[in-house]
Design a protein around this motif. Structure first.
Motif, PDB file in Angstrom:
ATOM      1  N   VAL A 129       0.376  -1.379   0.033  1.00  0.00           N
ATOM      2  CA  VAL A 129       0.039  -0.100   0.116  1.00  0.00           C
ATOM      3  C   VAL A 129       1.046   0.895  -0.240  1.00  0.00           C
ATOM      4  O   VAL A 129       2.014   1.170   1.265  1.00  0.00           O
ATOM      5  CB  VAL A 129      -0.875  -0.116   1.308  1.00  0.00           C
ATOM      6  N   TRP A 130       0.586   2.257  -1.106  1.00  0.00           N
ATOM      7  CA  TRP A 130       1.642   3.505  -1.255  1.00  0.00           C
ATOM      8  C   TRP A 130       0.502   4.508  -1.392  1.00  0.00           C
ATOM      9  O   TRP A 130      -0.532   4.440  -2.026  1.00  0.00           O
ATOM     10  CB  TRP A 130       2.178   3.311  -2.607  1.00  0.00           C
ATOM     11  N   GLU A 131       1.068   6.125  -0.459  1.00  0.00           N
ATOM     12  CA  GLU A 131      -0.243   6.778  -0.550  1.00  0.00           C
ATOM     13  C   GLU A 131       1.180   7.678  -1.421  1.00  0.00           C
ATOM     14  O   GLU A 131       2.363   8.388  -0.972  1.00  0.00           O
ATOM     15  CB  GLU A 131      -0.249   6.785   1.332  1.00  0.00           C
ATOM     16  N   PHE A 132      -0.197   8.855  -1.650  1.00  0.00           N
ATOM     17  CA  PHE A 132       0.716  10.267  -2.462  1.00  0.00           C
ATOM     18  C   PHE A 132      -0.143  11.388  -1.448  1.00  0.00           C
ATOM     19  O   PHE A 132      -1.656  11.327  -2.312  1.00  0.00           O
ATOM     20  CB  PHE A 132       0.434  10.261  -3.554  1.00  0.00           C
ATOM     21  N   THR A 133       0.966  11.948  -1.137  1.00  0.00           N
ATOM     22  CA  THR A 133       0.094  13.426  -0.593  1.00  0.00           C
ATOM     23  C   THR A 133      -0.318  14.179  -1.687  1.00  0.00           C
ATOM     24  O   THR A 133      -0.083  13.815  -3.060  1.00  0.00           O
ATOM     25  CB  THR A 133       0.929  14.326   0.483  1.00  0.00           C
TER      26      THR A 133
END
Length: 469
Positions: A129-133
């Motif tokens: 799981v990756w998150e980008f602001t």
């Protein structure tokens, strides 16, 4: 035998309206894992040269496969060719974003973060799981691929952190005579499939091309795997009337593989003003015929393309030029750009401005062998910049890409890179892994646009299945 399958979900949430856009896809798996675990070019995974034969430790660096060998993600603006052998897309499709297996603590706006709570090992695979602001990974996203943890850190370099795409697999100490070191340090091409190494030297108005048998995928009855058993197969001496290296104590010139069936030699003296004179030779690989000549490059202010000086104890080298797609790229004298010269028509010359003054230091550790300009794939790499195949210049934080001293180009076979070099009597063969590879390819059925009004969450699940061979 293990078969891998993967699926991903991309969620884009508008921070103003709360509207969530969701895209779900399945992927294809490349040959990457099988290559890394099934190949052993030049016996690089065998310890065969004593106490100075330094090797990578697999556990934690590459294993478990997830989240190490596969531990990063790359986001592309254009679709990728869905072929198992497509492990390095062209830099014309330069990624808009990427992430590794950790939290991005830098100011690199292309890099996202792994959600360390939701990412986990599964009974039959791994859930990433990756998150980008809102400020990270912005642009059009048409394709996504899994890569290594190192490849997903800063790709080819960023303006926020010093990193390298090169993972040292092995550093093999060379206990060789100076003559053998000169031969290796002059290497211009390695033919991996046929086990051949080509080396080119200049001396006294002659260019000498030598071909050697080198153990790569097979070992002869009387051969070892420490570069002491290169077998000379052929020597061709070319008598030159125009081409020569400049200088006496330090001969200035360089030989480069054109990738077009020819080797090229170039020689010049650094000039801070006026026109530049460049001597050249073009050697046909198939029959060793050659042409040579001289160019006058109007108002071009160049560094010397390179140099090679023999020494009683060790060779001295410097590389300031590369060849890409029929063009010679040479560092400018004032460190503010590179000159791009059409080798078929030298009146076609362009100055590619950096937009800043480069520190123009060596990409590797400074010493008797130094590299200020190198090329991996189709990306030109300098100390604090990269140039993609479209000649787009991107500034990066200055830093060495390897804590080694390279004398040769890095020769690539699939994910593997090899080169020779050293400094002041400490010489080595280096084997690297080129880490921003594609372990999977997933083209989105419809491209999405990530902008500063949206956050992005990517859930990528990779599973394995044991099948009979």
């Amino acid at each position: 035998m293990r078969r891998y399958t993967g699926s991903l979900t991309v969620e884009l949430e508008d921070v103003n309206t709360g509207v969530v856009e969701t895209v779900s896809e399945t992927n294809m798996v490349t040959n990457l894992v099988n290559d890394l675990l099934g190949m052993n070019p030049m016996g690089l995974f065998y310890k065969c040269s004593g106490q100075y034969d330094d090797m990578m430790v697999w556990n934690d660096e590459m294993l478990p496969i997830c989240p190490n060998m596969i531990g990063g993600i790359i986001l592309f603006p254009s679709a990728l060719t869905e072929q198992a052998g497509n492990i390095y897309p062209p830099s014309s499709n330069m990624p808009v974003g990427y992430a590794s297996n950790d939290v991005n603590a830098t100011g690199n706006v292309k890099r996202g973060s792994m959600n360390l709570v939701e990412s986990m090992a599964l009974a039959d695979g791994y859930k990433f799981v990756w998150e980008f602001t809102p400020s990270q990974g912005n642009g059009t996203i048409a394709a996504i691929g899994l890569t290594s943890k190192k490849g997903g850190a800063n790709l080819f370099g960023s303006d926020a952190a010093v990193d390298t795409t090169l993972l040292l697999l092995r550093q093999n100490s060379l206990d060789l005579t100076v003559d053998w070191l000169n031969t290796l340090f002059r290497a211009i091409e390695v033919d991996f499939e046929n086990g051949l190494l080509y080396s080119i030297a200049y001396a006294s108005n002659t260019v000498t091309v030598t071909r050697y048998r080198i153990p790569i995928f097979d070992v002869g009855l009387n051969e070892k795997l420490d570069d002491t058993t290169l077998t000379l197969e052929d020597t061709t001496v070319l008598q030159c009337s125009t081409f020569r290296f400049y200088g006496s104590y330090t001969p200035y010139g360089i030989f480069l593989d054109g990738g077009d069936g020819y080797w090229y030699g170039f020689a010049n003296q650094a000039n801070s003003s006026g026109n530049a004179t460049m001597l050249w030779i073009k050697i046909k690989k198939s029959d060793m015929t050659f042409t040579e000549g001289s160019w006058t490059l109007s108002n071009a202010h160049l560094k010397a393309v390179g140099s090679f000086r023999e020494d009683s104890s060790y060779p001295n080298t410097q590389r300031n030029a590369v060849l890409r797609n029929g063009y010679l790229y040479v560092l400018g004298y004032d460190n503010d750009g590179v000159y791009k010269i059409n080798i078929a028509n030298p009146t076609d010359i362009t100055f590619l401005s950096f937009g800043f003054t480069s520190e123009a230091k060596s990409i590797c550790t400074s010493g008797s062998c130094e590299v200020r300009l190198m090329m991996i794939g189709d990306v030109i790499i300098g100390y604090d910049f990269i140039i993609d195949v479209s000649d787009r210049v991107e500034q990066t934080i200055g830093g060495t890409r390897m804590s080694n001293n390279l004398a040769t180009p890095l020769f690539r076979y699939k994910e593997f890179l090899v080169g020779w070099g050293g400094s002041y009597g400490n010489e080595y063969r280096y084997n690297f892994l080129f880490t921003p590879y594609l372990a999977t390819i997933c083209n989105l059925s419809q491209a999405v646009v990530k902008n500063a009004d949206k956050t992005m969450k990517i859930t990528y699940t990779l599973t394995e299945q044991v099948v009979s061979s």
